[in-house]
Motif scaffolding. Structure first.
Motif, PDB file in Angstrom:
ATOM      1  N   ILE A  31     -32.584 -14.111 -51.410  1.00  0.00           N
ATOM      2  CA  ILE A  31     -33.061 -14.343 -50.046  1.00  0.00           C
ATOM      3  C   ILE A  31     -32.650 -13.100 -49.270  1.00  0.00           C
ATOM      4  CG2 ILE A  31     -32.852 -15.774 -47.990  1.00  0.00           C
ATOM      5  CD1 ILE A  31     -33.797 -17.577 -50.058  1.00  0.00           C
ATOM      6  N   HIS A  32     -33.586 -12.452 -48.665  1.00  0.00           N
ATOM      7  CA  HIS A  32     -33.223 -11.243 -47.931  1.00  0.00           C
ATOM      8  C   HIS A  32     -34.057 -11.100 -46.666  1.00  0.00           C
ATOM      9  CE1 HIS A  32     -36.515  -8.584 -49.920  1.00  0.00           C
ATOM     10  NE2 HIS A  32     -36.858  -9.842 -49.955  1.00  0.00           N
ATOM     11  N   PRO A  33     -33.513 -10.351 -45.707  1.00  0.00           N
ATOM     12  CA  PRO A  33     -34.252 -10.212 -44.456  1.00  0.00           C
ATOM     13  C   PRO A  33     -35.468  -9.300 -44.624  1.00  0.00           C
ATOM     14  CG  PRO A  33     -32.201  -8.958 -44.370  1.00  0.00           C
ATOM     15  CD  PRO A  33     -32.226  -9.645 -45.685  1.00  0.00           C
ATOM     16  N   VAL A  34     -36.603  -9.787 -44.146  1.00  0.00           N
ATOM     17  CA  VAL A  34     -37.847  -9.025 -44.235  1.00  0.00           C
ATOM     18  C   VAL A  34     -38.449  -8.932 -42.838  1.00  0.00           C
ATOM     19  CG1 VAL A  34     -40.166  -8.965 -45.230  1.00  0.00           C
ATOM     20  CG2 VAL A  34     -38.255  -9.820 -46.590  1.00  0.00           C
ATOM     21  N   GLY A  35     -38.900  -7.762 -42.482  1.00  0.00           N
ATOM     22  CA  GLY A  35     -39.469  -7.566 -41.150  1.00  0.00           C
ATOM     23  C   GLY A  35     -40.900  -8.077 -41.051  1.00  0.00           C
ATOM     24  N   HIS A  36     -41.158  -8.845 -40.005  1.00  0.00           N
ATOM     25  CA  HIS A  36     -42.503  -9.348 -39.749  1.00  0.00           C
ATOM     26  C   HIS A  36     -42.963  -8.920 -38.365  1.00  0.00           C
ATOM     27  CE1 HIS A  36     -42.704 -12.324 -43.139  1.00  0.00           C
ATOM     28  NE2 HIS A  36     -41.408 -12.103 -43.095  1.00  0.00           N
TER      29      HIS A  36
END
Length: 864
Positions: free
Chosen positions: A336-341
């Motif tokens: 689970i990792h932070p992804v930019g949207h």
RNA sequence: GGAUGCUUAGCUCAGCUGGGAGAGCAUCACCCUUACAAGGUGGGGGUCGGGGGUUCGAGCCCCUCAGCAUCCACCA
């Protein structure tokens, strides 16, 4: 005569247009002190939602309150062109209408967009009207107005000249759907499911390999090297050698740099300078090329071999499969990792090297931070939100302000067609035919940042600018402190040398009944217009502004809106009653305490105290606290107590007494109307118009000022005794299952002096006969009620036994109280350290309790 | 990884600078009492998230733990 029931639709109809047409919303009275608020301009993308309603209602309450206090209030309306959002919506509409959007020109599109704006501006106007916002439409602005465009160009050019704005090639966040750059804060980082891929990078000339981990294998086509930490014993020997990129067979150097974390992943990091901000820095440092591997729509470009034209996520899958087949896949982990949207369309943004325009933030941010230490600082309400601002300003990065869109302020930069030289100027170069204007437009927030002064005519020295800028207060939600509040502050400081507002009032978000954020996907949004249809704008306004503490989120709960409407109905009916009994000849008089009854004086004191408390909290923008003071006065003091009691006086034959009651009732009613008015202007106007004497509109009234002279408490003990005794009898009847209106016989022994009509009131509200007064009543048969100021015996056949029980119960509570007091008073520390008054208070309590206990014990003895 | 907010009655929330906890809704009982039944009069219901500390005194101040929420952050 008012209708029996408060009907919001009837009350609200027509009032707004009347106020507006009479010019009450228009600022400009030079005899008064100016007070200004600008509306946070809503986007012209659709209907206003409940978040706008809370925002603008607070502004309107402040505007109306200040107007009544005698200020020349400017509440300035306007809307925002909302670049990306609007362009997306207009495009969508065009597609729906069968227009081939790939073929339309910029100018054609802009025509469509302006039509769209016109349509939505109209609907926003209607909604503002329904909500009753006292906006000065003569000064309405739009962020794409010519005047505002001039301000934008001026700011852009000035910043450029000062070196605070530059064009540069940097890693920006790219929105592949809208195909435009975004600023950092338009990117939402959310935790997504993904994979960590571990690949073998064979080392050239050996049988060994480095294992490199990545979450974005498709970017491997843009890799330029592999980096390890120079202290890493595992890899030291490989530094300087080369590895094979398993994606495309390229040979990549292995370099050493402190940046790499020994602990993280495998300790060997692939470096993609064009698609990762950190890799970019390394690329710069070591002079690597920075190959871009995506097209504008985030499909793979020609550097990606057979994957060219493939979607990035498709490519990821296919490439991993290929690497696996080649035997270079080590493992795949689920992570689970932070992804930019993208904030607007939720697509995954791609970090991408790109030439854009940037505002250099450090000097501007420092200026804003420094200003917070000076007297001209912006006062955050509640205070804690200043931290949010400070923290952002301290860590801010340069602001990417160019957008590859059509709908917006076109950047005033001109490229010489022959030399390519850039000219940045407010007006186009004279020989414009030799130049081509920059096709990019500016971030919407670039123009919003100038709103408080661009709307006042800046950079021209206009009368409005002189008079209304800086503005007094800005009201907005905490969610746009970064986007808007902070940017207004630094731009304003830079260009006007003033903070744009003295205070910024931050409110929370409106959530659904379960506490979830309202969103389109959940479909849990609340349409304010529908609520208004059901309960009226006043009830909605009241609900939204009085149900949470400042800065705190609130839930939209339908029953609470209904409760608000019920409250207004209560006020309505109390007004109906008062207005119904006032004689034709009624004339408001200055109150003369000496002519008032103890009850009159009591309620007037309560009223004055209420005015004081409401005003205090209005000034602190604590609308919850302010409104609850008024609420308590309306329900408890005025309606439940005074209004009922006043019927006794009105039934008397004493002209003076009756007139005093009229005066008191009127004064209370009028002040209730004026105090509730900023919250619920429609019903306030309606009731106000029904007062025997009134101005043309409640909007022309002055806000009540509390009068110390009227705050007389000399009769409070007696009045409260009366209320207590009435309550005792009521309780007695309920406890004994007696009819509420059953006549009982009471005997009373007063321990204090009571006012003349005391017994009349008591009789009326207990339906009782009072047989004996002022005598020793213990030996009688009946139930005894103890009160510090009076004993009351209710004659009842149930007799002794119950009375003994009651006395015993009373003795028990007294003993408890005495024990508590004695414990406190026997503590030497308490005597020494507690304030004198507190000690005295406890001593008095103890004495009085002891006296009562003594009396009671004697009485008990007599009975047994 | 930082930061902030929240945890108080069945539910939603107030409780200002520490001095015996409140409201709305819900609930129960009784009342169509001549302003209001979208009402009135009363009642029940809370060891103020857990633990520790400061203080004469803590829902409130300090420390700590737990849970919930939000914001910020480039760890491949």
């Amino acid at each position: 005569m008012l209708d029996k029931r408060y009907d919001p639709h009837q009350v609200e109809a027509g009032k707004y247009d009347s106020w507006k047409s009479k010019g009450y919303f228009t600022a400009g009275d030079k005899t008064k002190q100016p007070f200004s608020i600008v509306i946070p301009p809503p986007n012209v993308t659709g209907k206003l939602h409940i978040g706008h309603t809370i925002d603008t209602t607070i502004q309107d309450i402040i505007a109306r309150y200040k107007r009544m206090q005698g200020y020349d209030v400017l509440y300035l309306p306007g809307m925002d062109h909302a670049g990306i959002a609007t362009q997306a919506k207009v495009m969508q509409k065009l597609v729906q209408n069968g227009v081939d959007v790939t073929k339309i020109t910029r100018d054609e599109f802009l025509k469509w967009a302006w039509d769209w704006k016109k349509e939505y501006a109209e609907s926003i106007h209607e909604q503002w009207a329904k909500m009753g916002l006292s906006l000065d439409y003569t000064r309405e602005r739009f962020t794409l107005d010519e005047g505002l465009n001039y301000a934008v160009r001026t700011v852009f050019v000035e910043l450029y000249k000062k070196g605070l704005l530059y064009q540069g090639e940097k890693i920006i966040s790219w929105d592949p759907v809208q195909q435009t750059a975004l600023s950092n804060i338009e990117v939402i980082h959310q935790d997504d499911k993904g994979n960590m891929f571990y690949f073998k990078y064979p080392i050239v000339g050996t049988n060994e390999y480095l294992t490199v981990a990545t979450t974005r294998p498709e970017t491997m086509f843009g890799d330029v090297c592999v980096v390890v930490n120079p202290k890493d014993e595992r890899y030291k020997k490989f530094v300087g050698m080369k590895v094979i990129n398993p994606a495309n067979g390229d040979e990549l150097p292995i370099i050493a740099d402190e940046y790499v974390d020994l602990e993280f992943g495998t300790g060997a990091m692939k470096c993609t300078p064009a698609h990762d901000p950190n890799d970019f820095i390394i690329g710069e440092k070591y002079g690597f090329a920075k190959p871009i591997i995506f097209n504008k729509d985030a499909t793979m470009n020609s550097l990606c071999g057979k994957y060219e034209g493939m979607d990035r996520f498709e490519c990821r899958k296919a490439l991993v499969q290929q690497i696996k087949e080649d035997g270079n896949l080590v493992k795949i982990e689920d992570i689970i990792h932070p992804v930019g949207h993208s904030e607007r369309n939720n697509c995954v943004v791609e970090p991408m090297l790109s030439k854009q325009w940037f505002v250099k933030m450090r000097p501007l941010a420092d200026q804003a931070l420094a200003n917070q230490k000076k007297s001209g600082k912006v006062n955050f309400v509640p205070e804690r939100f200043e931290k949010v601002f400070t923290q952002w300003m301290e860590n801010v990065e340069d602001w990417c302000v160019s957008r590859q869109l059509w709908w917006g302020h076109r950047i005033p930069a001109y490229y010489n067609k022959k030399t390519g030289e850039v000219v940045v100027s407010v007006e186009p170069p004279k020989d414009i035919e030799n130049y081509e204007q920059e096709s990019d437009v500016l971030d919407t927030w670039f123009s919003s940042a100038l709103w408080p002064f661009s709307t006042m005519g800046w950079p021209n020295k206009t009368a409005d600018y002189d008079r209304y800028f800086p503005t007094n207060v800005l009201v907005t939600g905490y969610d746009i402190i970064f986007f808007w509040v902070s940017r207004m502050i630094f731009q304003s400081l830079e260009f006007t040398k003033h903070a744009p507002f003295k205070e910024v009032v931050i409110h929370g978000l409106v959530r659904d009944a379960q506490g979830r954020k309202m969103s389109k996907s959940l479909g849990n949004g609340i349409d304010p217009i529908q609520v208004i249809e059901q309960y009226g704008a006043d009830a909605l306004r009241y609900f939204l502004t009085t149900n949470s503490t400042p800065g705190q989120d609130m839930r939209y709960i339908d029953e609470k809106v209904q409760a608000s409407a019920n409250y207004l109905n209560k006020i309505w009916n109390s007004a109906r009653y008062v207005l119904g009994i006032l004689p034709e000849s009624f004339k408001e008089e200055e109150l003369d305490l000496s002519k008032l009854s103890p009850l009159d004086r009591w309620v007037i004191n309560r009223l004055e105290t209420t005015i004081k408390n409401v005003t205090y909290n209005m000034d602190r923008y604590d609308f919850n606290a302010a409104s609850s003071h008024l609420y308590n006065f309306v329900y408890d003091d005025f309606c439940s107590n005074y209004l009922e009691m006043s019927k006794v006086a009105l039934n008397s034959n004493d002209e003076n007494k009756i007139n005093a009651t009229y005066q008191t009732l009127f004064k209370c009613l009028k002040n209730i109307i004026l105090l509730i008015y900023p919250y619920t202007p429609f019903i306030a106007e309606e009731l106000y118009q029904n007062l025997p004497a009134h101005l043309e509109s409640v909007m022309l009234e002055s806000y009540p000022l509390f009068d110390k002279k009227l705050m007389d408490t000399t009769n409070d003990k007696e009045v409260e005794l009366l209320f207590d005794l009435i309550k005792d009898v009521r309780n007695y009847k309920i406890d004994n299952k007696l009819a509420p209106n059953l006549s009982l016989q009471l005997s009373i022994n007063f321990k204090i002096k009571v006012f003349d009509d005391f017994l009349t009131y008591l009789k009326r509200f207990t339906f009782s006969d009072i047989k004996e007064v002022g005598k020793e009543i213990v030996n009688s048969q009946g139930d005894l009620f103890m009160h510090p100021h009076a004993d009351m015996l209710i004659n009842n056949e149930s007799g002794k036994a119950e009375m003994i029980e009651r006395i015993k119960k009373e003795i028990a509570t007294l003993e408890n109280e005495i024990a508590r007091c004695e414990k406190m008073l026997s503590n030497p520390n308490f005597i020494d350290k507690a304030p004198k008054e507190k000690v005295e208070l406890e001593q008095n309590k103890l004495a009085s309790h002891k006296k009562n206990l003594e009396d009671l014990t004697a009485k008990l003895k007599n009975l047994q």
